[in-house]
Write a protein that holds these residues in place. Structure first.
Motif, mmCIF file in Angstrom:
data_model
loop_
_atom_site.group_PDB
_atom_site.id
_atom_site.type_symbol
_atom_site.label_atom_id
_atom_site.label_comp_id
_atom_site.label_asym_id
_atom_site.label_seq_id
_atom_site.Cartn_x
_atom_site.Cartn_y
_atom_site.Cartn_z
ATOM 1 N N SER C 178 23.925 27.554 -24.024
ATOM 2 C CA SER C 178 23.718 26.298 -23.736
ATOM 3 C C SER C 178 24.863 26.167 -22.449
ATOM 4 C CB SER C 178 24.525 25.709 -24.959
ATOM 5 O OG SER C 178 25.721 26.052 -25.064
ATOM 6 N N TRP C 179 25.075 25.031 -21.946
ATOM 7 C CA TRP C 179 25.855 24.724 -21.015
ATOM 8 C C TRP C 179 27.240 24.722 -21.260
ATOM 9 C CZ3 TRP C 179 29.739 20.813 -21.623
ATOM 10 C CH2 TRP C 179 29.465 20.223 -22.949
ATOM 11 N N VAL C 180 27.634 25.038 -22.657
ATOM 12 C CA VAL C 180 29.048 25.392 -22.863
ATOM 13 C C VAL C 180 28.951 27.143 -22.576
ATOM 14 C CG1 VAL C 180 30.618 25.749 -25.125
ATOM 15 C CG2 VAL C 180 28.817 23.928 -25.010
ATOM 16 N N GLY C 181 28.134 27.764 -22.906
ATOM 17 C CA GLY C 181 28.269 29.165 -22.805
ATOM 18 C C GLY C 181 28.561 29.149 -21.066
ATOM 19 N N ARG C 182 27.648 28.594 -20.243
ATOM 20 C CA ARG C 182 27.792 28.716 -18.937
ATOM 21 C C ARG C 182 29.011 28.416 -18.424
ATOM 22 N NH1 ARG C 182 22.382 27.027 -19.331
ATOM 23 N NH2 ARG C 182 22.777 24.874 -19.203
ATOM 24 N N SER C 183 29.362 27.234 -18.974
ATOM 25 C CA SER C 183 30.815 26.630 -18.494
ATOM 26 C C SER C 183 31.978 27.861 -18.533
ATOM 27 C CB SER C 183 31.392 25.459 -19.292
ATOM 28 O OG SER C 183 30.091 24.380 -19.225
ATOM 29 N N LEU C 184 31.761 28.199 -19.912
ATOM 30 C CA LEU C 184 32.960 29.166 -20.319
ATOM 31 C C LEU C 184 32.668 30.682 -19.372
ATOM 32 C CD1 LEU C 184 32.766 29.342 -24.278
ATOM 33 C CD2 LEU C 184 34.302 28.166 -22.907
ATOM 34 N N ARG C 185 31.602 31.071 -18.952
ATOM 35 C CA ARG C 185 31.492 32.094 -18.185
ATOM 36 C C ARG C 185 31.984 31.898 -16.732
ATOM 37 N NH1 ARG C 185 26.604 32.912 -20.923
ATOM 38 N NH2 ARG C 185 25.582 31.730 -19.654
ATOM 39 N N ALA C 186 31.654 30.405 -16.467
ATOM 40 C CA ALA C 186 32.500 30.052 -15.208
ATOM 41 C C ALA C 186 33.935 30.024 -15.239
ATOM 42 C CB ALA C 186 31.888 28.497 -14.800
ATOM 43 N N ILE C 187 34.585 29.696 -16.297
ATOM 44 C CA ILE C 187 35.816 29.891 -16.552
ATOM 45 C C ILE C 187 36.455 31.379 -16.374
ATOM 46 C CG2 ILE C 187 37.760 29.593 -18.260
ATOM 47 C CD1 ILE C 187 36.456 27.003 -19.294
ATOM 48 N N ARG C 188 35.481 32.243 -16.995
ATOM 49 C CA ARG C 188 35.962 33.542 -17.107
ATOM 50 C C ARG C 188 36.004 34.215 -15.694
ATOM 51 N NH1 ARG C 188 33.704 38.542 -20.514
ATOM 52 N NH2 ARG C 188 33.674 40.097 -18.917
ATOM 53 N N ALA C 189 35.011 33.641 -14.772
ATOM 54 C CA ALA C 189 34.845 34.050 -13.269
ATOM 55 C C ALA C 189 36.119 33.664 -12.580
ATOM 56 C CB ALA C 189 33.547 33.557 -12.762
ATOM 57 N N SER C 190 36.366 32.486 -12.734
ATOM 58 C CA SER C 190 37.373 31.707 -11.901
ATOM 59 C C SER C 190 37.851 30.248 -12.471
ATOM 60 C CB SER C 190 37.157 31.872 -10.308
ATOM 61 O OG SER C 190 37.791 30.925 -9.945
ATOM 62 N N GLU C 191 38.776 30.300 -12.881
ATOM 63 C CA GLU C 191 39.127 28.753 -13.462
ATOM 64 C C GLU C 191 39.293 27.952 -12.703
ATOM 65 O OE1 GLU C 191 41.857 27.632 -17.207
ATOM 66 O OE2 GLU C 191 41.356 29.631 -17.004
ATOM 67 N N PRO C 192 39.841 28.195 -11.326
ATOM 68 C CA PRO C 192 39.802 26.819 -10.401
ATOM 69 C C PRO C 192 38.472 26.517 -9.856
ATOM 70 C CG PRO C 192 41.499 28.734 -9.905
ATOM 71 C CD PRO C 192 40.719 29.139 -11.014
ATOM 72 N N ALA C 193 37.785 27.600 -9.576
ATOM 73 C CA ALA C 193 36.450 27.297 -9.143
ATOM 74 C C ALA C 193 35.174 26.442 -10.152
ATOM 75 C CB ALA C 193 35.698 28.909 -8.713
ATOM 76 N N ALA C 194 35.724 27.194 -11.292
ATOM 77 C CA ALA C 194 34.992 26.166 -12.400
ATOM 78 C C ALA C 194 35.386 24.660 -12.474
ATOM 79 C CB ALA C 194 35.243 27.155 -13.780
ATOM 80 N N GLU C 195 36.605 24.731 -12.263
ATOM 81 C CA GLU C 195 37.248 23.224 -12.253
ATOM 82 C C GLU C 195 36.709 22.315 -10.947
ATOM 83 O OE1 GLU C 195 40.261 22.042 -14.742
ATOM 84 O OE2 GLU C 195 39.103 20.398 -13.946
ATOM 85 N N ALA C 196 36.711 23.226 -9.986
ATOM 86 C CA ALA C 196 36.047 22.500 -8.781
ATOM 87 C C ALA C 196 34.475 22.101 -8.882
ATOM 88 C CB ALA C 196 36.029 23.404 -7.333
ATOM 89 N N CYS C 197 33.965 22.911 -9.679
ATOM 90 C CA CYS C 197 32.398 22.640 -9.969
ATOM 91 C C CYS C 197 32.024 21.765 -11.004
ATOM 92 C CB CYS C 197 31.643 23.805 -10.152
ATOM 93 S SG CYS C 197 31.656 25.172 -9.015
ATOM 94 N N GLY C 198 33.279 20.901 -11.546
ATOM 95 C CA GLY C 198 32.914 20.020 -12.558
ATOM 96 C C GLY C 198 33.057 20.310 -13.963
ATOM 97 N N VAL C 199 33.596 21.577 -14.243
ATOM 98 C CA VAL C 199 33.418 22.076 -15.446
ATOM 99 C C VAL C 199 34.822 21.630 -16.218
ATOM 100 C CG1 VAL C 199 33.700 23.894 -17.087
ATOM 101 C CG2 VAL C 199 32.180 24.085 -15.007
#
Lengths: 420, 292, 319, 242
Positions: C178-199
């Motif tokens: 789900s989108w939750v999993g994608r968000s979490l993977r984004a956090i794993r890759a880079s938290e600031p980047a994830a934040e910047a992408c609206g996660v």
């Protein structure tokens, strides 16, 4: 990816063959199967210091087999490592009972480990001999459980009663209790408190401390203001060491006449050697000491054999504390089997309830809960110990028995005098 | 008066305990604080050090002297160990928190079992002339078996701090945590510096081991109870801060001693970690750490 | 695997598990199987936070122990049925996860790992000081008897754990896809980047902590029933924390199947070595296995398989 | 002749090749500018010279005192020790060390004996560093950090200074000062300098020669003097690649 019932059966069969190979191998010799006794020993983890119990079992097995076995059959031990972890115990005992098909059980060492196998033993109806487990049968009330250690009836409350009896005869009015936050120590401390209340001795302080605490000076200092006449201490080896050292480092209140009681540690050779003359005057529980009043048949021969085996296994060289009772646990079974001529669980249990057993730790009678009918926890005082090493402890007179009266081997020396 | 007596002594023994915790944590302050390697095997190495000291003491050598000599072989072991670690991950450019934690857990299991096989499971201790006697100053009574190892801590920390601020390799060690390329540009081999730092941390384990075994007997699994606390000290200190390590360890030691003396000994272990949780929530860089 | 196939397999496994006690008579396999399944739940729960979001929870036993003691409390106080125990444990675990997440909102990496260790010690100290829960002596928990359909209490608790394992894996799989999993993977890759992408990184982290904590606590709930006795040393055991790290690592952390593989493999090996090698060398074997995996297969079995596939694919392409 | 010679260099990251057959020379005492827009391979070339990027083909050699030392394949710290001082893009200082500690850190190997002399020279050249010698490097302004980065390279007693984009992230007025200081190093101290720069107005003012990199190849090599004609060529070359 569906599995048919037949395939599943085959799969399960395959797994059980793989895992039960020894059991199948022995069943091939169906006519003369050995009698098997199973248990766990803590080879690793926090209780690994107790792994010398295995030598007790093995010497019993070897002596028995050398004398022709039991009912003409060899005796075999099945022993696994429980890693000092209660969580491992149910699975392992199920393996022992259901796969290895052992005939009798010894419990693991200590009450926490034993607690997780008692319901199983009861459910599978196997005779189980308790190895230094305190009050393990009080809740389950299993009629085929027998205790190898001499806690006596009502052990939870009474096993250290000797200390309080001594306190009473010495006219002690105020006592302080400190215990490590572990199952055995806390049980002992709580029992001691109740005994005091009955006997009218005031408990001036009651401390439970974590087993990892390195510094006991605060506890000793807190006691000063309370001026107790006796200190009942239930500790584990590392903290026992720290406490005994604290006696000289911080000092006891001058009012203290009795010190010790429930310390685990000064039974072990390594600590007795380390602490040496610091032990003098301490009155502490023990299960066996080489005093003339305790000359049971076979015990000295056992200790001599143990010494050799212990050297090879790199474990406690004295072996007074646990191994004789493991040997005795074996004898409890072998004597009952010999007497009944059977390995029938009910017959063996009934016989044990009805008859005394001769063992290397004396004659044992069991009550309905499988405890010894008489308490025989020794309260012994260290006297005249010097720093010359271990050999002195093999002689009589270093750990003088003060209680129970039937085994008394010497007189109490006042604490201050014993230490000077 | 009783209160003053208890408070002063709690303070004294808390400081002494804290010094000893600092010694145990010091190696980790380097491996974890500077190199960012979560070496959970460090407490096991400390116990291995304690056993080495026990061996030497059986031949009549003073534990602290023995530990000082033993730092050399332990340093060498540390070099080899780092080489293995580096080959296992770093040069492949992999190795996250999870992998390193698991690797070092495996190592600590092996160290423990090696000790069991070599020495058995009985408690081992050392004999030193000052055991059983106490240092007395007014109301304060402090056993020498605490005082002596406790004094070792500030000495070692001062030495380490001088080393880190005055020498080339010390400066390089402080730099390696931040930027390896900066080190290369300055003409240092970052891998060699890290290997050296790891060796140094392992050498410190034997000093910590000596301190522990003077305080009380050890068994092969004795490192486990220190694991949480040493990490707590390093994090409270702020990663890589050597003087901070001493200060943080003393805060924990004193907190434990006061809880033991005035509240109840049974709450002592939890209180230290409650301080840690609170610090992490409020000041994630540690009490003495600078912002990263 | 599509959702339909996944559900089909899950149903088949559940059915097989229910039938198994009738086919396999020897109770030992259910004792051992219970432990393996317990670790499937723990590893799966751990991986939701540790694998997907990259937050290494070092204090898994805090959550497991919370589950164990929630269940033990319910047995002692109300003789509550197992289902209630499991639900309550999951609830407490989620709450604890939320608190942990909230306390550690701003910290990452090893800091987070250490905060979770602190949690274990704090909880263990609380239990030690609670007389009602038995303190260090522990609590004997004789649970109500199993439903008659099951051959015995062990078979019953095994089947319960099997269902929990399927539920846990189902949750993990649902999150992963789900989108939750994608968000979490984004956090794993880079938290600031994830934040910047609206996660919404903080909310996602809290959610992952809560779900992960709930699943792990759930794994602890049947333990009092299984062991008949709970004590703080077992409930807050270092071994659980270690296994929770090692199993996803051995399996692979990127997909729900990794922790399952790792748990089945490592727990089985541990169960077998316990009753075969059964000495200090047993622990040595586990230690060596951990090191071997970290060094030779740092991305776990899944990583190895992927690598193998790639190699085969390349060979095909060249021939 | 003393100098740095790069011949037929190919290098890149993983499967992606960035530099194609690049050859440049930097003779002793020269100030050579390496020009080109972002992403054309300037930093890759400098990284290859410094050993941070492994070349897949070609050679990098340092000729000095009659010896010829291959640099390709050496570790970065060895290359620094052989006499290539490096001022990297982004400065790469150690933020938790003081100014003086950063400088001291770099006095290694050959440069160890020259420590006092080099330090004096650095403090003389960069007054502000002397004033702030006890300040943590991480707390200084961008311009000051750039000065420290240059000073650090000087501390390694370099034979050749390699400077990567010194103007990045600095205010124009600071950039002018910076470039002037670098030029001064060459004129007063006879430093040999290879400087990558994308703002070519800055570079051509100070450089004696220039190379223009586009798409990973040298498209122009201006060998003698940067006259108006040469500048026109460079301008066209650089615009062309946009």
């Amino acid at each position: 990816m569906s599995i048919s019932r037949r395939e599943l059966g085959k799969l399960a069969g395959g797994i059980s063959i793989a895992m039960a190979a020894p059991a199948i191998w022995t069943s091939a010799r169906a006519q003369n199967q050995p009698i098997k006794i199973g248990c766990t020993v803590s080879q690793t983890g926090a209780l690994a210091g107790t792994k010398n119990s295995q030598i007790g079992y093995e010497l019993w097995r070897d002596n028995l087999n050398a004398a022709g076995g039991l009912l003409g059959r060899k005796v075999e031990l099945v022993i696994y490592d429980d890693q000092s972890s209660p969580a491992q115990v149910p699975g392992i005992y199920s393996k022992l009972i259901d796969v290895d098909k052992v005939d009798f059980l010894f419990t693991p060492y200590g009450a926490n480990l034993t607690a997780t196998m008692m319901p199983l033993a009861k459910q599978r109806d196997k005779v189980a001999i308790g190895i230094l487990t305190l009050a393990s049968n009080d809740k389950v009330k299993y009629d085929k459980f027998f205790q190898a250690a001499p806690w006596g009836p009502n052990g939870a409350e009474d096993w250290a009663r000797g200390f309080f009896d001594l306190a009473q005869t010495q006219g002690v009015k105020k006592i302080a209790i400190a215990a490590a936050d572990t199952e055995f120590s806390k049980t002992a401390a709580a029992g001691g408190k109740r005994v005091c209340e009955q006997a009218g001795i005031e408990v001036v302080s009651y401390d439970i401390y974590p087993p990892t605490l390195n510094d006991f000076s605060a506890i000793l200092r807190n006691l000063r203001a309370k001026a107790p006449e006796a200190i009942f201490l239930c500790s584990y080896p590392p903290d026992s060491t720290a406490m005994v050292r604290g006696l000289t480092e911080i000092g006891l209140p001058a009012s203290v006449r009795l010190f010790g009681g429930g310390m685990v540690g000064p039974q072990y050779a390594s600590l007795m050697q380390t602490l040496g003359k610091n032990l003098n005057g301490i009155i502490n529980f023990h299960l066996y000491v080489p005093e003339p009043t305790l000359k049971f048949p076979g015990i000295e021969g056992f200790l001599a054999e143990y010494e050799k085996a212990a050297k090879a296994a790199n474990v406690d060289p004295l072996g007074f504390y646990i191994p004789p009772f493991c040997y005795a646990a074996g004898q409890i079974i072998s004597e009952a089997v010999k007497a009944t001529g059977s390995i029938d669980q009910k017959k063996v249990a009934d016989w044990l309830h009805a008859n005394p057993v001769e063992t290397i730790v004396g004659k044992i009678r069991f009550n309905e809960l499988g405890d010894w009918t008489e308490r025989r926890v020794l309260m012994a005082q260290f006297q005249g110990v010097d720093d010359s090493g271990l050999d002195q402890f093999r002689k009589a007179g270093k750990q003088v028995i003060l209680d129970p009266p039937a085994f008394k081997s010497g007189e109490l020396v006042p604490f201050a005098k014993a230490r000077s | 008066m009783v209160f003053l007596d208890l408070a002063l002594n709690a303070l004294a023994s808390g400081i002494a305990l804290g010094c000893i915790y600092a010694l145990v944590a010091l190696g980790l302050a380097i491996t974890f604080g500077l190199l960012h390697i979560p070496n959970v095997a460090h407490p096991a190495l400390v116990i291995a050090g304690a056993y080495a000291v026990v061996l030497a003491n059986m031949r009549g050598i003073d534990p602290i002297l023995a530990a000082l000599v033993l730092t050399l072989p332990f340093y060498a072991v540390g070099l080899a160990f780092y080489e293995f670690y580096a080959r296992a991950f770093e040069r492949r450019g992999r190795g996250n928190t999870l992998q390193s934690l698991t690797l070092f857990f495996g190592v600590s299991l092996i160290v423990e079992i090696a000790l069991v096989v070599a020495f058995g499971t009985d408690l081992r201790s050392v004999s030193v002339p000052y055991v059983g006697r106490s240092f007395e100053l007014g109301l304060i009574v402090l056993p020498y078996r605490f005082l002596v190892p406790a004094l070792l801590a500030p000495a070692v920390i001062l030495g380490l701090w001088l080393y880190m601020t005055r020498t080339h390799s010390g400066l390089a060690m402080r730099a390696v945590a931040h930027d390896e390329r900066a080190l290369s540009i300055s003409g240092h081999d970052p891998v060699a510096i890290k290997r050296h730092a790891f060796g140094l941390a392992t050498a410190l384990a034997v000093l910590a081991g000596a301190a522990l075994v003077i305080v009380g007997p050890v068994d092969p699994f004795a490192g486990r109870v220190h694991l949480g606390r040493v990490f707590a000290v390093v994090v409270l200190a702020g990663l890589g801060s050597i003087p901070g390590t001493l200060a943080a360890a003393i805060i924990i030691g004193v907190a434990e001693a006061f809880v033991t003396a005035f509240l109840s000994p049974s709450w002592a272990p939890g209180v230290a970690f409650a301080i840690l949780l609170g610090t992490l929530a409020l000041r994630p860089n540690g009490i003495f750490g600078t912002a990263r | 695997m599509s959702w339909r196939n996944f559900l089909l397999v899950a149903l088949l496994v559940a059915a097989a598990g229910m039938v198994l006690p009738r086919v396999l008579e020897n109770p030992y396999y259910f004792f051992a199987g219970y432990v393996v399944l317990q670790y499937v739940v723990i590893a799966t729960g751990w991986n939701i936070l540790g694998g997907y979001a990259g937050y290494t929870n070092f204090g898994t036993s805090a959550f497991f122990g919370a589950g164990v003691y929630t269940a033990a409390f319910l047995i002692k106080a109300f003789e509550a049925p197992l289902l209630v125990q499991v639900l309550a444990a999951a609830g407490i675990g989620m709450l604890l996860g939320l608190v942990t997440g909230y306390l550690t909102l701003r910290i990452q990496g090893v800091y987070f790992a250490i905060a979770t260790v602190a949690l274990v010690v704090v909880l263990e100290t609380v239990v030690h000081n609670s007389d009602y829960l038995g303190g260090a002596s522990g609590l004997t928990t004789i649970a109500p008897p199993a439903p008659a359909w099951f051959a015995g209490p062990t078979q019953y608790v095994f089947c319960v754990m099997l269902v929990l394992a399927l539920v846990a894996v189902g949750i993990a799989r649902a999150i992963e896809h789900s989108w939750v999993g994608r968000s979490l993977r984004a956090i794993r890759a880079s938290e600031p980047a994830a934040e910047a992408c609206g996660v919404p990184t903080l909310r996602m982290k809290l959610a992952a902590c809560a779900i992960s904590g709930g699943v792990i606590a759930m794994a602890g709930a049947p333990y009092p029933y299984y062991a008949s006795h709970v004590d703080p040393l077992s409930a807050f055991s270092l071994t659980i924390g270690l296994n929770a790290l090692a199993m996803p690592l051995i399996g692979g952390t990127r997909s729900w199947i990794g922790p399952v593989l790792g748990a089945v493999l490592l727990a089985s090996v541990q169960q077998i070595t316990t009753v075969t090698i059964s000495s200090e060398f047993n622990i040595l074997a586990v230690g060596l296995m951990l090191i071997a995996f970290v060094v030779l297969a740092p991305e776990g079995i899944l990583g190895l398989v992927a690598e193998l596939r790639e190699r085969v694919g390349r060979r095909r392409a060249t021939t | 002749m003393n100098g740095l010679v790069v011949e037929g260099l190919r290098a890149g990251y993983g499967a992606v090749n960035v530099l194609h057959d690049v050859s440049i020379t930097v003779g002793e005492g020269e100030f050579v500018a390496l020009l080109g827009m972002n992403g054309n391979g300037k930093s890759t070339l400098l990284n290859a010279i410094m050993g941070f990027v492994k070349p897949s083909a070609g050679s990098i050699r340092l000729f000095w005192d009659g010896q010829s030392v291959p640099l390709a394949g050496q570790a970065p710290h060895r290359i620094v020790d052989l006499g290539i001082g490096y001022v990297p893009e982004g400065r790469r200082l150690v933020p938790n060390l003081t100014v003086e500690e950063n400088l001291k850190l770099a006095a290694r190997g050959r440069a160890k004996n020259d420590f006092a002399e080099n330090l004096d020279f650095c403090f003389e050249t960069f007054q502000i560093l002397k004033e702030r010698r006890r300040q943590l490097a991480g707390t200084m302004s961008g311009g000051q950090q750039q000065q420290l980065a240059i000073a650090r390279a000087l501390m390694t007693s370099p034979r050749i200074m390699v400077i990567d984009e010194p103007s990045v992230g600095l205010a124009p007025i600071v950039v002018d000062q910076m470039i002037a200081t670098i030029k001064e190093l060459q004129t007063k101290r006879r430093m040999t300098i290879l400087m990558a720069e994308q703002s070519f107005f800055q570079a051509v003012e100070v450089a004696s020669r220039a190379y223009v990199l586009a798409h990973g190849s040298i498209v122009h090599a201006i060998e003698h003097g940067l006259d108006a004609e040469a500048m026109e060529t460079i301008r066209n070359a650089m615009m062309g690649v946009e």
